[in-house]
Design a protein around this motif. Structure first.
Motif, mmCIF file in Angstrom:
data_model
loop_
_atom_site.group_PDB
_atom_site.id
_atom_site.type_symbol
_atom_site.label_atom_id
_atom_site.label_comp_id
_atom_site.label_asym_id
_atom_site.label_seq_id
_atom_site.Cartn_x
_atom_site.Cartn_y
_atom_site.Cartn_z
ATOM 1 N N PHE A 78 0.682 -1.078 0.076
ATOM 2 C CA PHE A 78 0.122 0.008 0.207
ATOM 3 C C PHE A 78 0.978 1.220 -0.055
ATOM 4 O O PHE A 78 0.347 2.329 -0.474
ATOM 5 C CB PHE A 78 -0.895 0.026 1.281
ATOM 6 N N ASP A 79 2.084 1.096 0.377
ATOM 7 C CA ASP A 79 2.961 2.294 0.396
ATOM 8 C C ASP A 79 3.970 2.314 -0.983
ATOM 9 O O ASP A 79 4.806 3.195 -0.885
ATOM 10 C CB ASP A 79 4.215 2.254 1.701
ATOM 11 N N GLU A 93 -2.446 1.060 -7.462
ATOM 12 C CA GLU A 93 -3.735 1.926 -6.706
ATOM 13 C C GLU A 93 -3.166 2.995 -5.906
ATOM 14 O O GLU A 93 -2.083 2.866 -5.526
ATOM 15 C CB GLU A 93 -4.582 0.918 -5.744
ATOM 16 N N ALA A 94 -3.632 3.898 -5.587
ATOM 17 C CA ALA A 94 -3.240 4.909 -4.433
ATOM 18 C C ALA A 94 -2.772 4.744 -3.316
ATOM 19 O O ALA A 94 -2.967 3.450 -2.836
ATOM 20 C CB ALA A 94 -4.503 6.118 -4.201
ATOM 21 N N LYS A 96 -2.365 3.874 0.421
ATOM 22 C CA LYS A 96 -3.246 4.276 1.378
ATOM 23 C C LYS A 96 -2.756 3.570 2.876
ATOM 24 O O LYS A 96 -1.651 2.655 2.768
ATOM 25 C CB LYS A 96 -4.539 3.359 1.081
ATOM 26 N N LYS A 97 -3.340 3.703 3.833
ATOM 27 C CA LYS A 97 -2.875 3.052 5.329
ATOM 28 C C LYS A 97 -3.564 1.692 5.273
ATOM 29 O O LYS A 97 -4.864 1.691 5.117
ATOM 30 C CB LYS A 97 -3.140 3.856 6.391
ATOM 31 N N ASP A 130 -7.927 -6.090 3.520
ATOM 32 C CA ASP A 130 -7.890 -4.974 2.683
ATOM 33 C C ASP A 130 -7.588 -5.394 1.324
ATOM 34 O O ASP A 130 -6.566 -6.218 1.052
ATOM 35 C CB ASP A 130 -6.965 -3.955 3.203
ATOM 36 N N GLY A 132 -6.268 -4.555 -2.501
ATOM 37 C CA GLY A 132 -5.406 -3.762 -3.006
ATOM 38 C C GLY A 132 -3.989 -4.454 -3.640
ATOM 39 O O GLY A 132 -4.100 -5.546 -3.809
#
Length: 158
Positions: A78-79, A93-94, A96-97, A130, A132
């Motif tokens: 996610f990072d 993807e963008a 996100k946390k 999650d 992603g």
């Protein structure tokens, strides 16, 4: 007395010859390999997997002498960190946390130490994790400790 000296000298020369002679050992200096480009291999770079489903990891592992074990590590990306070993950009993807990311670390010993092994491992993806971008890391280690890694980018979808 001359006979004792003669045999002593012969024994010493023989012992030095044997002590200095090096037997050629077959030392394993090659890393094992991971084949993820075969038709049956899964996942591949940019594969997508639905959460709440199961899939089978499949890859051919090989070594010039003997295989020892392999491990799987799935973690979020996610990072947008990178350790992919594969060419090709996937949909990113963008940033996100993570709230409830999927994490899996599993090590499997390879029975009978073969030179070639068709690894298959069923993996259940929980329905409440999650979705992603994720990394799917594969590491294979041979019996002497040499290892190789492959890092694949995958996406887990809702």
């Amino acid at each position: 007395m001359k006979t004792i000296k003669k045999y002593t000298i012969i024994t010493v020369i023989f012992a030095m010859t044997v002590a200095c002679r090096k037997d050629k050992e077959n030392i394993d200096t090659e890393k094992p390999t991971i084949a993820i480009d075969t038709e049956n291999a899964f996942p591949k770079q940019c594969s997508t997997i639905k959460r709440g489903t199961s899939f089978t990891f499949s890859s051919t592992l090989s070594d010039n002498v003997a295989l020892g074990s392999y491990s799987i590590n799935i973690h979020h990306n996610f990072d947008h960190h990178s350790h992919s070993t594969e060419i090709g950009e996937c949909i990113i993807e963008a940033i996100k946390k993570p709230v409830k990311p999927f994490v899996l670390v599993k090590t499997v010993n390879i029975p009978a130490q073969p030179q070639r092994y068709n690894a298959e491992l069923q993996i259940d993806v929980p329905a409440d994790i999650d979705p992603g971008n994720y990394h799917f890391m594969i590491q294979v280690t041979d019996l002497t400790g040499w290892s190789s890694q492959k890092g694949i980018s995958i996406r887990i979808l809702e």
